[in-house]
Scaffold this active site. Structure first.
Site, PDB file in Angstrom:
ATOM      1  N   HIS A   8      47.933  34.312  47.455  1.00 60.05           N
ATOM      2  CA  HIS A   8      47.613  34.967  46.577  1.00 60.05           C
ATOM      3  C   HIS A   8      46.586  36.134  46.729  1.00 60.05           C
ATOM      4  CE1 HIS A   8      46.619  36.236  42.328  1.00 60.05           C
ATOM      5  NE2 HIS A   8      47.997  35.655  41.994  1.00 60.05           N
ATOM      6  N   ASN A  39      51.169  30.914  36.923  1.00 60.27           N
ATOM      7  CA  ASN A  39      50.230  30.685  37.666  1.00 60.27           C
ATOM      8  C   ASN A  39      49.103  30.785  36.690  1.00 60.27           C
ATOM      9  OD1 ASN A  39      47.941  30.824  39.449  1.00 60.27           O
ATOM     10  ND2 ASN A  39      48.175  32.891  40.087  1.00 60.27           N
ATOM     11  N   GLY A  73      46.987  41.319  36.326  1.00 66.85           N
ATOM     12  CA  GLY A  73      46.074  41.308  35.429  1.00 66.85           C
ATOM     13  C   GLY A  73      45.445  42.616  34.972  1.00 66.85           C
ATOM     14  N   SER A 120      51.311  41.580  35.906  1.00 68.28           N
ATOM     15  CA  SER A 120      51.491  41.740  34.429  1.00 68.28           C
ATOM     16  C   SER A 120      52.622  41.598  33.736  1.00 68.28           C
ATOM     17  CB  SER A 120      51.019  43.284  34.090  1.00 68.28           C
ATOM     18  OG  SER A 120      49.433  43.199  34.417  1.00 68.28           O
TER      19      SER A 120
HETATM   20  C1  PEP Z   1      49.370  36.426  39.265  1.00 68.44           C
HETATM   21  O1  PEP Z   1      48.689  35.449  38.932  1.00 68.44           O
HETATM   22  O2  PEP Z   1      50.076  36.083  40.299  1.00 68.44           O
HETATM   23  C2  PEP Z   1      49.726  37.503  38.240  1.00 68.44           C
HETATM   24  C3  PEP Z   1      50.794  38.205  38.535  1.00 68.44           C
HETATM   25  O3  PEP Z   1      48.963  37.492  37.123  1.00 68.44           O
HETATM   26  P1  PEP Z   1      49.145  38.463  35.804  1.00 68.44           P
HETATM   27  O4  PEP Z   1      50.700  38.110  35.313  1.00 68.44           O
HETATM   28  O5  PEP Z   1      48.200  38.062  34.939  1.00 68.44           O
HETATM   29  O6  PEP Z   1      49.058  40.015  36.170  1.00 68.44           O
END
Ligand code: PEP
Length: 308
Positions: A135, A51, A215, A256
């Site tokens: 999301h 994503n 994130g 993450s």
């Molecule tokens: C996401 O955008 O679905 C996500 C899990 O982001 P990140 O891996 O940056 O936490």
């Protein structure tokens, strides 16, 4: 990598799956160590979905996608890249013939009309074959409700877009012991009244993404993510009446995820891959994550081949 077999107490038509045991890299949750073979009713795909959120431009997205595709050529892993809408064409062109799917990050629930700035399923035709729906950033920023998310899901299915439905709890909900309750309510809200056959035929995927892990650099433990994946399938089976069909739905973990921690999640037989944000913009990270996913895919295929 050490291998062991875990026992889920699955159905009689199940297959034993060797499960890789990775060192625990995140916060620990005590639980009993299983000792008997795992039985999964059949092989689910292993999926790594990227994503890209609001990153990249039409000028650079194609090159990044091509680099990632070249660095992630591993057997048995379904790869998906979800760039911003305006980069879909560049990414699609860059990925032609590379066996990497292109996904959108959202779709409007209506067929068309007076919805300024929105993108319909028909507009995605020829550009994307997958779509992320619900999301948490859209639930937070666009106030998307479970009801609206359910409509988007229906639109995606009728347009032939393979949906990844995102669910996940906030930190205070987890701390209050309400994580399963919250995620189950999201599932019931989005899936009520939908035909399980249509969802399965459309390649329905669920991504469990605890909001507090997105994130932030924090992750759920593999054990907690696996417990939620099992709770998700229980909700589908019991609350929504899907019964054994619930076992067919791939459940990804997101929040993450990196090449350093993905093994903790893929070591869990109930988790079928990752929805990855920040790390998915880095070819080295994608190479590491897909390589690790290929280990799980090979273990599943080997178990399937042996008819275990
Ligand atoms: C996401 O955008 O679905 C996500 C899990 O982001 P990140 O891996 O940056 O936490």
């Amino acid at each position: 990598m050490q291998m062991r077999e875990l026992d889920t107490g699955g159905g009689s038509d199940g297959h034993a799956i060797p499960v890789e045991v990775a060192p625990h890299e995140g916060p620990t949750v005590p639980r009993e160590g299983p000792t008997q073979p795992v039985r999964i009713p059949f092989m689910r795909p292993v999926i790594i979905a990227a994503n890209w959120k609001m990153n990249t431009t039409p000028a650079d997205a194609g090159q990044l996608a091509a680099t990632i595709a070249a660095r992630t050529e591993e057997p048995g892993v379904t790869r998906v890249i979800c760039p911003p809408y305006v980069c879909l064409a560049a990414v699609k062109d860059a990925l032609a013939g590379k066996n990497v799917f292109v996904g959108a990050q959202n779709v409007h629930h209506e067929q068309g009309g007076a919805y300024t700035g929105e993108i319909s399923a028909a507009m995605l035709s020829g550009l994307a074959t997958w779509v992320i729906i619900g999301h948490s950033e859209r639930r937070r920023d666009q106030l998307e409700s479970d009801e609206l998310i359910g409509k988007k899901l229906a639109r995606a299915l009728s347009a032939g877009l393979r949906p990844i439905l995102c669910v996940g709890e906030l930190l205070d909900e987890r701390e209050a012991g309400r994580a399963v309750e919250v995620v189950s309510a999201q599932l019931r809200g989005a899936l009520a009244g939908k035909e399980v056959e249509a969802l399965l035929a459309g390649g329905f995927v669920i991504a469990y993404e605890p909001v507090w892990a997105i994130g932030t650099g924090r992750t759920a433990s593999g054990a907690d993510a696996a417990a939620m994946a099992e709770a998700i399938r229980s909700c589908l089976a019991a609350d929504l009446g899907w019964n054994s069909a619930a076992e067919q739905v791939p459940v990804l973990y997101g929040g993450s995820v990196t090449s350093a921690n993905i093994g903790e999640f893929l070591s869990e037989h109930s988790i079928d891959g990752g929805l990855v944000g920040g790390a998915s913009l880095k070819p080295d990270e994608m190479a590491g994550m897909v390589a690790r996913a290929a280990v799980t895919a090979m273990a599943r295929a080997a178990a399937e081949g042996k008819g275990e």
